[in-house]
Design an enzyme around this catalytic site. Structure first.
Site, PDB file in Angstrom:
ATOM      1  CG  ASP A  13      -3.540  -0.391  -5.688  1.00  0.00           C
ATOM      2  OD1 ASP A  13      -2.504  -1.020  -5.960  1.00  0.00           O
ATOM      3  OD2 ASP A  13      -4.056  -0.384  -4.560  1.00  0.00           O
ATOM      4  CG  ASP A 106       1.387  -2.886  -6.238  1.00  0.00           C
ATOM      5  OD1 ASP A 106       2.100  -1.977  -5.782  1.00  0.00           O
ATOM      6  OD2 ASP A 106       0.651  -3.598  -5.533  1.00  0.00           O
ATOM      7  CD  GLU A 107       0.312   2.049  -4.167  1.00  0.00           C
ATOM      8  OE1 GLU A 107      -0.727   2.737  -4.108  1.00  0.00           O
ATOM      9  OE2 GLU A 107       0.839   1.523  -3.167  1.00  0.00           O
TER      10      GLU A 107
END
Length: 359
Positions: A13, A106-107
């Site tokens: 993350d 983003d993860e």
């Protein structure tokens, strides 16, 4: 038959991703409270850690964020830049395993039970990936390492920013018992409040409930709650997950009050949706229009067509026709959105890239 292999799952993350990209690219923003999003209207898309100290959070109305932090700097989102950085990060993941399941820009989950580097420890893989991300992008990432997706995601948030946490199999159930149910991925604020009213505050409280009680109280989700309270999650890491929908929305600087403004507003949000369809060779059968009024009431209108939307003109005609169903206007409109669902390839041109063991 031997014992089943214990999986090694990493959840990576990025730390305050959008805001961190802006601080990286503009030295004047470093060390300052930054919010990515509209200053006057709309919501915060991301907040830097400096802003979070004041209570500013993503999805918070911009007006609320300004009240919490008078020094907050608003930055317009640059999604093309964020997507480019996300692709760089994805390339790093794929150097270690083909089993990469993106959750957002983003993860992502990575299954490294077997991996391309033949590294025995998932914690070493996570540490190396985070170092590679920092070297290539100048950004920090946090990671959670465990034997299933549920625990890996919880673990990635445990030592943010720029940290990592390992939850090995022998410690998973006990770790879950100590957590507030509000921190469980998959339990939203409303469900957490309902659980609180039932005296369920922690994982231990949740574990104490019978399966019958949880199913009667929470329906199908009750089965899931029963399992995660025991640290159990059999979901596989699934790469190239088919996308279910694509959409775009915008909050207007001033509330819209006339039908012609509403129709032009709907047309103005179509470009992002249609450009994605063209780029991926994907079409959709169901068109949905989202309307948020000035008092924040949200309504939607949908139509499923006999054939996929074949052109931008058809998408605009359908969207405008749907929004006309709210006429005559009873109150002003602050946000409009358009999305396509029931996606399918457009013939042959479609390509949809998507993006005890020792731990």
């Amino acid at each position: 038959m031997g014992e089943p292999t214990i999986r090694k799952i990493i959840h990576v993350d990025m730390d305050a991703f959008f805001a961190s990209v802006e601080q990286r690219d503009d030295p004047a923003l470093r060390g300052r409270p930054v919010a990515v999003g509209g200053r006057l209207r709309g919501v915060v898309a991301a907040a830097s850690y400096e802003a979070r100290r004041f209570g500013v959070r993503s999805a918070m109305p911009s007006a609320t964020a300004r009240r919490l932090c008078a020094e907050l700097v608003f930055v317009k989102p640059r999604f093309d830049v964020y997507r480019d950085v996300s692709r760089q990060i994805r390339e790093i993941f794929l150097e270690y395993t083909p089993l990469v399941e993106p959750l957002s820009l983003d993860e992502a989950y990575l299954d490294v039970t077997t991996n391309l580097r033949n590294m025995p420890l998932a914690s070493d893989i996570a540490r190396e990936i985070r170092a590679r991300i920092l070297e290539r992008t100048g950004l920090t990432a946090s990671a959670g390492i465990s034997y299933n997706k549920f625990l890996a995601k919880i673990a990635s948030d445990h030592r943010k920013p720029n940290g990592q946490t390992v939850i090995p199999p022998e410690k998973g159930p006990a770790f879950v018992e100590t957590l507030s149910v509000a921190k469980f991925h998959g339990i939203g604020p409303k469900t957490a409040e309902k659980m609180k009213g039932l005296g369920i505050h922690t994982g231990a409280d949740l574990k104490a409930q019978s399966l019958d009680f949880l199913e009667q109280t929470f329906g199908k989700a009750g089965t899931w709650y029963h399992r995660i309270a025991r640290g159990q999650d059999d979901r596989a890491v699934v790469p190239d997950r088919p996308r279910k929908s694509v959409g775009s929305e915008t909050t207007f600087m001033e509330d819209l009050a006339r039908p012609d403004e509403i129709e032009r507003g709907v047309a103005s949000v179509l470009d992002d949706v249609w450009s994605w369809c063209e780029r991926t060779g994907t079409r959709g059968r169901t068109v949905t229009v989202k309307i948020k009024y000035a008092d924040f009431q949200i309504v939607t209108r949908s139509r499923t067509l006999a054939a996929p939307v074949a052109s931008r003109e058809m998408l605009e005609r359908t969207s405008v026709d749907l929004v006309r169903s709210i006429f005559p206007l009873e109150k002003r409109v602050r946000l409009l959105g358009v999305s396509l669902h029931n996606l399918e390839p457009d013939g042959a041109q479609a390509t949809q890239p998507q993006m005890t063991l020792a731990f």
